[in-house]
Design an enzyme around this catalytic site. Sequence first.
Site: not given
Lengths: 435, 370
Positions: A212-214
Amino acid sequence: MEDIQMDDEERWRDLDLLLTRPGQLVGPGFEPCPELRAFLQSPDCRVLCVGAGGLGCEILKDLALSGVVHIDVIDMDTIDVSNLNRQFLFRMKDVGQPKATVAAERINARVPGVQVIPHFSRIEDQPAEWYRSFAIIILGLDSLEARRYMNSVVCGFLEYDENGQPDLATVKPMVDGGTEGFKGHARVILPGHTPCFECTLWLFPPQTKFPLCTLAETPRSPAHCIEYAHLILWGQVRTGEEFDTDNEEHMKWVYERAAERAKQYGIHGVTFQLTQGVVKNIIPAIASTNAIISAQCVLEALKTLTCFSTGLDNYMMYVGSTGLYTHTAKYEKDPSCPVCSAGVPMEVDPDSTLQQFIDQLRSDAALGKHLSAPSVSYGAINLFAHGVFEAETAPNLTRRMADLVPDDGAVLTVNDKRLRGPMRVRARYSSSMKA
Amino acid sequence: MLPVLDTLTEDHAAVYDRQLRVWGVEVQRRLIEAKVLIIGLGGLAAEIAKNIVLAGVGTVALVDDTAASSAAPGNFLVEPEASAGKSVAEASAVTLQAMNPLIAVRVERGPPSASALLSPAGLQPEGGATDQVGPQVSDSPGGPTAEDLRSLVSRYDTVVACGLPLREVAALDDLCRQLGKQLFAGEVRGASSFAFVDLGPRHVYTVKGDPEEKVAEYRSFREVMKADLKNVNKRTHPLYLTLRACWEFEEAHCRPAGGPADVAEVQAFAQRLTSATPAGNTAAAMKALIPEALVEGFVLDGAAVAPGSAPDQVQEAAQPLGELAPVCAVVGGAVANNVLRAVSHCNPPLRNFFCYSYLARDGLGVEECF
């Protein structure tokens, strides 16, 4: 219309070449004789084709043209325009109709005498006993999950005798095919002999799931932008609205937001086509690969049924993008496979109670993650079962394991709603396991 | 209005979506522009036709004026009830066109044969059996002339001809080379199958991701049937020598080998050929190089009209025999992939034989180059 002669020798001359002559590569115990074709065409030889899509259409054609008469086909999908480039039994006017129904109609119309019965339903909606009625099951599926389900059903029939050998009468053969673009595989699963699907789960690359951070902070690829719009932005902006992959407006919205994000980060390559592909997890597909892999599967099914040739042992991969490359690997069973093995060994204190045994199962590092509220049976005896038999079996929970299951090394069957099929555990008594 | 792929219409984009994701728009455009002629519609040809029609080859023409009622059992394109009075080509065309309305499927007049190209001497074979096979619906009593066939081939880019006698394959190949056309020949014959490709002396193609054009040289069928045997080693697929033995039989007798009476002679040719190779100069090596059962099976299981056949037997044996459906599908899939490579000039097509037999090499499909 002339009478259909299924035993017409001229019509089946090609098949008889294989079934009535000895050969160099015949299977063990092969006896060439006309009874083999008679069996293949009899009601004792029912073949199930799971899926009526790219592989399914080809499998049905090959089975029918190879003389098999009693064929069932099951598929929960309806026909889409994008199927028409390879699912050759379907026409534009069939779009929206159930695949299984139309496929069966077309094969029945084209091949005199064949009897294809369609089932427009999910595979989960058929009872396990129905699957047991087939001589062999051929899979033309497009997802890991569906394969795991069928695998667990078929391996669920498998029983082992006291010597830990598979009971041949309970071995239900299954052939599995899969394709993507120019690549494909065909494999033969003989539960208890060859690895089952679960034994070789490691063959499949992990499904792509972007962190999700990407997606949120550091997108680098067009797919990141698309999944950002699909998985994050949609929920934020169109709260409460469920995303529908078949809704053109939803897809267009995701595409436009993805394109904006791509522009913002200087990423190229976001197209509407790619958006559809990423969001719907579209598998690229062509007719010829499906034709080759399906044919391989049908050949293996015919071999398994008649032994006219040595069978594939046990996994063939095919790559046809720049030539024709195939490789056959003989994968090994996982001796502690929870689905097909004689039982995952567990050391059990004979003095422990059934409840303690169940607790041991649930806290086991490998097995526990499959379990929430397990039932345990020993052969045909329910030791403890949730549901209807709960009141009746509850008293067993405080009884000693060695009293309930006197045989050391007995195979216990564990069922749980989180499991797709029964799990086998072989309980070995050991006093060092004092609870 | 959602963006559509450049020169393809919306219909193309919708139906071809899954394959556009495999080979892209440029290859699809080239497929749409290609024109392929298919001579003879048995089980193998039907599979090839299905695959290239679904792939979107723009023009696919069929030649086979055998009566549809005598169609090969493996030709699943012929709908039994709807084909009265039609030829195999006409009946097959109906199904193929319905499979892909976006392309043009045509029927050209003529038999499933290239015998018109053989020299006049070749039309008087032993035993009285003729090279014309099967009842025909064409009204031309003598069949097409060599000039007719030349004119037909010249209107297409690529010819696919399955199940022809080897001399006809050679003659057709000569014609194709003269006219600058591509040829695919092949057969599924019981235990053994083969495909042969000739894309001419200079086939240009590109590989994905590499702009530089590459060139492949192909040899003619005639050259390959007479190639120096010093290149045959013990790993060469035995079907190659089997074909050469059948070729020598055809040259000697002006008809294909077929039937039990011919087996011994073909086997003798095979042994002579084998002993002339570096690998086959001992009896043991010969047996290993070319299993007897392979040669025998190839001669017996094929499409040949046996010498001395009564007229009604000629009709029955006219269909390709020994075509097991799944084998046709495997070979048909492999050949179709190569037709698509050849017409799109993308990726190196098979050069130049594909051999597949469950009597040899553990049943592996093998590519050979001669």
